[in-house]
Design an enzyme around this catalytic site. Structure first.
Site, short mmCIF file in Angstrom:
data_model
loop_
_atom_site.label_atom_id
_atom_site.label_comp_id
_atom_site.label_asym_id
_atom_site.label_seq_id
_atom_site.Cartn_x
_atom_site.Cartn_y
_atom_site.Cartn_z
N SER A 114 -16.53 47.32 -5.24
CA SER A 114 -15.11 47.62 -5.43
C SER A 114 -14.92 48.00 -6.90
CB SER A 114 -14.26 46.41 -5.03
OG SER A 114 -12.89 46.69 -5.22
N TYR A 138 -7.43 55.97 -6.04
CA TYR A 138 -8.61 55.16 -6.34
C TYR A 138 -8.30 53.68 -6.26
CZ TYR A 138 -12.67 53.36 -8.88
OH TYR A 138 -13.79 52.66 -9.24
N LYS A 155 -9.86 50.89 -3.61
CA LYS A 155 -10.67 49.76 -4.05
C LYS A 155 -10.03 48.42 -3.67
CE LYS A 155 -14.18 51.97 -5.70
NZ LYS A 155 -15.51 51.84 -5.04
#
Length: 256
Positions: free
Chosen positions: A137, A151, A155
């Site tokens: 992650s 993004y 994650k």
């Protein structure tokens, strides 16, 4: 790790390559999964064709994932560790300027990819005496990062996947953990810093300091080898009772 088999996505460069090399150095068989030619370079760096399997894989394509894992099991006789490292940075832009295609692509690689590999690896992992899933992650999965909404969302999704899979697979003694690196030295972060510099209207060094190192206890970027060492630990017998965790390797940027 001798005799164990590890499937590493995104093994063509960066963190993925370092993780693959670290497991190979400890005697593991390593399947090197990625779309590009870099997997051949990683295999050459390992230097032992009997313990490496470069396998072209698109983690967003279910048939590609299914066939790559099947080839790995056929080649090495089983599967013990799945490392979901493949990922992309996605766009650097405020939400109003993020294109739908960029959003979809970022989520497909970073979040759907780990789902697909886990889906098709779990039956073989259940046959292992010490199975582990390690998802890469990011500390951006825990805290905001301006102008990086796709993004960060992807994650965060990886952390949710990690925690849920840990409970789903716990009865089979499969540990599932996430590593959350901080900004890690390499070409990808250099491109991100350049994009942030342009977005913020500052020089490269100022963007690096302001966005990535200013609030880190060690005031530096992370080295990919440090992330690889954490992956080795999480797959080891020493971490048999470590599961459902998201572990920071970030120089002291996040504390939770």
């Amino acid at each position: 790790m001798a005799g164990r088999t590890v499937f590493v996505t995104g093994a063509s460069q960066g963190i993925g390559r370092r993780i693959a090399l670290a497991f190979a150095d400890r005697g593991a068989n390593v399947a090197l999964a990625a779309r590009g030619d870099g997997i051949e370079e990683t295999a050459a760096e390992i230097g032992d064709p009997s313990r490496t399997l470069p396998v072209r894989t698109d983690v967003t394509d279910e048939s590609s994932v299914r066939s790559s894992i099947a080839e790995t099991v056929d080649s090495f006789g089983g599967l013990d560790v799945l490392v979901n490292n493949a990922g992309i940075a996605g766009p650097t832009a405020p939400i109003g300027a993020v294109e739908r295609d960029d959003w979809d692509r970022t989520m497909a690689v970073n979040a759907t990819g780990p789902y697909l590999t886990a889906k098709h690896a779990v039956a073989d992992l259940r046959e292992s005496d010490r199975a582990s899933v390690i998802n890469i992650s990011s500390i951006s999965g825990k805290r905001p990062l301006e102008n990086r909404t796709p993004y960060v969302a992807s994650k965060m999704a990886v952390i949710g996947l990690t925690r849920t899979l840990a409970f789903e697979l716990g009865e089979d003694d499969i540990t599932v953990n996430a590593i959350c690196p901080g900004a890690t030295s390499g070409p990808r972060i250099e491109a991100v810093i350049e994009a942030q510099a342009e977005s913020l209207g500052v020089e490269y060094d100022e963007a690096k300091r302001r966005v990535f190192t200013e609030d880190a206890a060690l005031e530096t970027l992370v080295d990919a080898d440090d992330v690889a060492e954490m992956a080795l630990f999480l797959a080891s017998d020493a971490a048999r009772h470590v599961t459902a965790q998201d572990v920071n390797v970030d120089g002291g940027t996040a504390w939770y």
